[in-house]
Scaffold this active site. Structure first.
Site, PDB file in Angstrom:
ATOM      1  N   ARG A  26       8.751  38.613 -19.964  1.00 21.57           N
ATOM      2  CA  ARG A  26       7.896  37.429 -20.114  1.00 21.57           C
ATOM      3  C   ARG A  26       7.245  36.972 -18.819  1.00 21.57           C
ATOM      4  NH1 ARG A  26      11.222  37.892 -23.934  1.00 21.57           N
ATOM      5  NH2 ARG A  26      12.523  38.606 -22.231  1.00 21.57           N
ATOM      6  N   THR A  27       8.035  36.818 -17.775  1.00 20.84           N
ATOM      7  CA  THR A  27       7.479  36.201 -16.564  1.00 20.84           C
ATOM      8  C   THR A  27       6.390  37.087 -15.974  1.00 20.84           C
ATOM      9  OG1 THR A  27       9.669  35.255 -16.201  1.00 20.84           O
ATOM     10  CG2 THR A  27       8.100  35.102 -14.384  1.00 20.84           C
ATOM     11  N   LYS A  33      13.497  52.958   0.293  1.00 20.87           N
ATOM     12  CA  LYS A  33      13.595  53.711   1.565  1.00 20.87           C
ATOM     13  C   LYS A  33      14.167  52.844   2.678  1.00 20.87           C
ATOM     14  CE  LYS A  33       9.141  54.948   0.744  1.00 20.87           C
ATOM     15  NZ  LYS A  33       7.787  55.414   1.093  1.00 20.87           N
ATOM     16  N   ARG A  88      10.201  38.032  -7.917  1.00 18.32           N
ATOM     17  CA  ARG A  88      11.509  37.918  -8.592  1.00 18.32           C
ATOM     18  C   ARG A  88      12.484  38.791  -7.824  1.00 18.32           C
ATOM     19  NH1 ARG A  88      13.051  38.152 -14.884  1.00 18.32           N
ATOM     20  NH2 ARG A  88      12.164  36.060 -14.650  1.00 18.32           N
ATOM     21  N   HIS A  93      14.226  28.973 -11.381  1.00 21.01           N
ATOM     22  CA  HIS A  93      13.133  29.658 -12.071  1.00 21.01           C
ATOM     23  C   HIS A  93      12.091  28.581 -12.397  1.00 21.01           C
ATOM     24  CE1 HIS A  93      10.927  32.487 -14.327  1.00 21.01           C
ATOM     25  NE2 HIS A  93      11.841  32.909 -15.193  1.00 21.01           N
TER      26      HIS A  93
HETATM   27  N1   CP Z   1      12.400  33.910 -19.443  1.00 23.62           N
HETATM   28  C1   CP Z   1      12.316  34.940 -18.567  1.00 23.62           C
HETATM   29  O1   CP Z   1      12.376  34.747 -17.332  1.00 23.62           O
HETATM   30  O2   CP Z   1      12.174  36.154 -19.162  1.00 23.62           O
HETATM   31  P1   CP Z   1      11.991  37.532 -18.407  1.00 23.62           P
HETATM   32  O3   CP Z   1      13.285  37.809 -17.676  1.00 23.62           O
HETATM   33  O4   CP Z   1      11.670  38.534 -19.450  1.00 23.62           O
HETATM   34  O5   CP Z   1      10.876  37.361 -17.403  1.00 23.62           O
END
Ligand code: CP
Length: 312
Positions: A56-57, A85, A106, A134
């Site tokens: 999603r993100t 590496k 991320r 998040h």
């Molecule tokens: N909600 C969320 O962060 O989903 P993903 O891990 O798929 O990005």
């Protein structure tokens, strides 16, 4: 009074970086961007540096960039980057700064996005750092609640599942203090919200209670925020096995909630919501995932100073 210029060039590392009025401005902007078909990001390049899996993100950010006429570069796993590496995160971001206008990061390590932001002069957006924060998930969660329930103030929100490791929970739970929420935390003892977060809720004057019973928590709730027990955060696989099926929201359990209850989940889900719940009007989690595009369109345009035309 908040204006679009207040967002230009900012990093988005934790929800604490934003005031209530700024969050409301962003959500209003998302309403406008939801129906936007122009190309305010034409010529802009956004880098997605994802050292941990995501559906999603990453894809909703990529969709937002594409729909606004910009371009994305990046990687979806650490193994295909030069981290394999031995390159450090700080070297990687200093290099990618020269290729892009904004970094989306991320990373499994708490604090990684903040560290990256210290090394580059372009905006850095934390797309999840370990079990910490998040923030863009929180913005879309608030947007979802406002769309589904009709307001943000004075809600009773129930969080259930893995409150120990859930970064989406950690971000949302403190922001709800800005909206005078009452909070019920449902988890087994091992997966309780961390002590420092409970103390933060106390310091903010948030009414909150803890229970292990989902059944007892549901009556009177406006929002149920279900979460997955996150296998990847457990060092002991046996501990994960012990807790992975603690809660399951099925139609029978749902009878304990009101007809107006909105069910959110940051997704992915595993077994904690039965598929039979998906067809109920309460089930907002797929709409929630879709709202992420509008919220991320607005956020990107604001951070890059490209929102004026849409918001005029
Ligand atoms: N909600 C969320 O962060 O989903 P993903 O891990 O798929 O990005």
């Amino acid at each position: 009074m908040v204006s679009a210029s207040d967002f230009i060039g900012r990093d988005v590392i934790t929800v604490g970086d934003f005031q209530r009025d700024e969050i409301l401005f962003l959500l209003d902007a998302a309403d406008r961007f939801d129906a936007q078909h122009g190309r305010p990001l034409a010529g802009r390049v956004i880098a997605t540096l994802f050292f941990e899996p995501s559906t999603r993100t990453r894809l909703s950010f990529e969709s937002a960039v594409g729909r606004l006429g910009g371009n994305c570069i990046g990687f979806a796993e650490a193994g295909v980057s030069s981290q394999a590496k031995g390159e450090s995160l700080t070297d990687t971001v200093r290099v990618v700064e020269g290729y892009s206008d904004l970094l989306l990061i991320r990373h499994p390590k708490e604090g990684a996005a903040r560290l990256a932001a210290e090394y580059v002069g372009i905006p850095v957006v934390n797309c999840g750092d370990g079990a910490h924060q998040h923030p863009t998930q929180t913005f879309l969660d608030l947007y979802t609640i406002r769309r589904e329930v009709g307001r943000l103030d004075n809600l009773h929100v129930v969080f259930a599942g893995d409150l120990r490791y859930g970064r989406a929970v950690h971000s949302l739970v403190t922001v709800l203090a800005l909206f005078d929420a009452k909070i019920t935390l449902v988890s087994p003892g091992f997966l309780r919200l961390p002590e420092e977060q409970l103390q933060a809720l106390d310091a903010l004057g948030v009414v909150h209670e803890e229970t292990e019973s989902l059944e007892e928590a549901l009556p009177g709730a406006d929002v149920l925020y279900m979460t997955r027990v996150q296998r990847e955060r457990f060092s002991d696989p046996l501990e994960y096995e012990k807790f992975k099926d603690t809660y399951r929201l099925d139609l029978k359990m749902l009878e304990h909630g009101s007809d107006e209850l909105a069910i959110l989940h940051p997704l992915p889900r595993v077994t904690e919501i039965a598929p039979e719940v998906d067809a109920k009007p309460h089930a907002a989690y797929f709409r929630q995932a879709h709202y992420g595009v509008a919220v991320r369109k607005a956020l990107l345009a604001l951070l890059l100073g490209c929102a004026d035309e849409v918001l005029a």
